[in-house]
Design a protein around this motif. Structure first.
Motif, PDB file in Angstrom:
ATOM      1  N   GLY A  21       0.816  -1.212   0.000  1.00  0.00           N
ATOM      2  CA  GLY A  21       0.000   0.000   0.000  1.00  0.00           C
ATOM      3  C   GLY A  21       0.842   1.250   0.000  1.00  0.00           C
ATOM      4  N   LYS A  22       0.180   2.342  -0.321  1.00  0.00           N
ATOM      5  CA  LYS A  22       0.862   3.637  -0.343  1.00  0.00           C
ATOM      6  C   LYS A  22       1.139   4.140   1.065  1.00  0.00           C
ATOM      7  N   ARG A  23       0.207   3.841   1.992  1.00  0.00           N
ATOM      8  CA  ARG A  23       0.323   4.403   3.343  1.00  0.00           C
ATOM      9  C   ARG A  23      -0.405   3.510   4.323  1.00  0.00           C
ATOM     10  N   ALA A  24       0.092   3.477   5.570  1.00  0.00           N
ATOM     11  CA  ALA A  24      -0.569   2.732   6.640  1.00  0.00           C
ATOM     12  C   ALA A  24      -0.602   3.596   7.893  1.00  0.00           C
ATOM     13  N   ASP A  25      -1.787   3.718   8.489  1.00  0.00           N
ATOM     14  CA  ASP A  25      -1.971   4.495   9.722  1.00  0.00           C
ATOM     15  C   ASP A  25      -2.401   3.557  10.846  1.00  0.00           C
ATOM     16  N   LEU A  26      -1.766   3.721  11.995  1.00  0.00           N
ATOM     17  CA  LEU A  26      -2.068   2.858  13.134  1.00  0.00           C
ATOM     18  C   LEU A  26      -3.288   3.365  13.888  1.00  0.00           C
ATOM     19  N   HIS A  27      -4.249   2.486  14.088  1.00  0.00           N
ATOM     20  CA  HIS A  27      -5.414   2.753  14.920  1.00  0.00           C
ATOM     21  C   HIS A  27      -5.426   1.728  16.056  1.00  0.00           C
ATOM     22  N   GLU A  28      -6.391   1.826  16.920  1.00  0.00           N
ATOM     23  CA  GLU A  28      -6.477   0.912  18.058  1.00  0.00           C
ATOM     24  C   GLU A  28      -6.815  -0.498  17.570  1.00  0.00           C
ATOM     25  N   GLY A  29      -5.789  -1.371  17.524  1.00  0.00           N
ATOM     26  CA  GLY A  29      -6.002  -2.767  17.169  1.00  0.00           C
ATOM     27  C   GLY A  29      -5.783  -3.111  15.710  1.00  0.00           C
TER      28      GLY A  29
END
Length: 365
Positions: free
Chosen positions: A201-209
């Motif tokens: 992927g172009k980008r990955a953002d961390l969220h809860e879980g």
């Protein structure tokens, strides 16, 4: 009075402040030009980026780079201020009027202390915010050429576990203290350790879980690649643990460090880098005051006596030696061989004691 005689104290303090500011601005301009030229080189090699964007990135990164030169600017600026006062015989007049070296150095010491205090409490948070913004703009500008960027700077690797099994994440660039990844490849395995799929992927953002991967291509064994606008990858990682693994100290401000240290220690993670950075910022006012004392040891000789150039060179060499000693001590602290407090404060206390001893010997014999 805090400065001694009010008018004279403010006059001396102003000379110190202007000289320090002039040296800092000069060094900052040189850093900006060097960084801008390097960005131009990267743009020509890894992708076409507008000159305005490159200048904006260099400007955002400038405070974080220039912050390392605060102590050097105080040292050189103090030498310049004292030499100028000596060249005009103003120091001679002050001595003839009964002022000791400690009296006419007091305004300079206070100015140095205040400069260090303001850079730690105000300039550092601004530099951290600028560095974070620069990382995001840089990732957006160069993110399309992730394969080339990997070979230049090295990718970030992160192994994790989640409800769907284990996975290994490879990212070309980590920004926002590791909470946002660019140029992402995720290798996902099931609970038995067998390969399941690969997500690019172009980008990955961390969220809860979970990680939210945008513009994701998913490849599974025996199936055609599939395109998803967003794709979720489970994880047990928390933002604090990712920041500890992938984050950079340049993007953490002075005011955030105590809370991050507390969280890291509660999570049983190493907080040595955070503590070293915190102690470095806390010690900066005293360090800048020590630079004024060090500058005075080589700047009080009369111009008529000669040897000024030799004394100035000696002072600069001594300053570089101190900075080298401080960096070695800091690395020893990062490695955990000594406490962060000792690694940062002992060199500062040492240079203050040595400078004060030399000044006492020069003045009182």
């Amino acid at each position: 009075m805090l400065f001694g005689p009010r008018t004279l104290g403010f006059y001396i303090g102003k000379r110190f402040l202007l000289a320090i500011f002039a040296v800092f601005i000069l060094c900052s301009v040189l850093i900006f030009l060097i960084d801008f030229v390097e960005l131009l080189r990267q743009s020509g090699k890894y992708g076409e980026v507008s000159v305005v964007t490159l200048a904006f990135i260099a400007l955002l990164r400038l405070p974080a780079y220039a912050e390392f030169l605060i102590a050097f600017a105080v040292l050189v600026g103090s030498i310049a201020a004292l030499l100028q006062l000596s060249r005009k015989s103003e120091l001679t007049v002050m001595r003839a009027g009964g002022m000791s070296v400690w009296q006419f150095l007091r305004p300079g010491i206070i100015v140095g202390f205040m400069v260090g205090l303001l850079t730690a409490m105000v300039f550092n948070p601004l530099a951290a915010a600028g560095r974070t913004a620069a990382e995001s703009v840089y990732a957006e500008a160069f993110g399309k050429e992730t394969n080339l960027l990997r070979s230049k700077s090295g990718a970030s690797w992160l192994r994790q576990n989640g409800t769907d099994g284990q996975s290994v994440i490879n990212a070309a660039i980590a920004t926002n203290r590791g909470l946002t990844l660019h140029g992402v490849s995720v290798f996902i395995f099931d609970n038995d350790g067998r390969f399941v799929e690969r997500v690019d992927g172009k980008r990955a953002d961390l969220h809860e879980g979970y990680w939210e991967v945008t513009e994701a291509w998913v490849v599974r064994i025996g199936r055609e690649p599939e395109k998803f606008d967003t794709y979720l990858v489970s994880t047990y990682l928390t933002p604090d643990r990712v920041a500890d693994a992938l984050g950079t100290m340049f993007s953490v401000s002075f005011w955030e460090l105590p809370a991050l240290i507390e969280v890291a220690e509660k999570a049983k993670l190493s907080a040595s880098r955070l503590r070293i950075q915190y102690e470095t910022l806390v010690s900066r006012p005293l360090l800048c005051a020590a630079m004024v004392l060090l500058a005075a040891t080589v700047s009080l000789r009369s111009f008529r006596g000669g040897g000024i150039q030799t004394m100035v060179i000696t002072g600069l060499v001594g300053g570089f030696g101190f900075f080298l000693l401080s960096e070695v001590s800091r690395q020893v602290g990062v490695a955990g061989l000594t406490s962060p407090w000792a690694a940062i404060w002992l060199p500062v206390v040492l240079v203050m004691m040595v400078s004060a001893t030399v000044l006492l010997h020069q003045e009182d014999g």
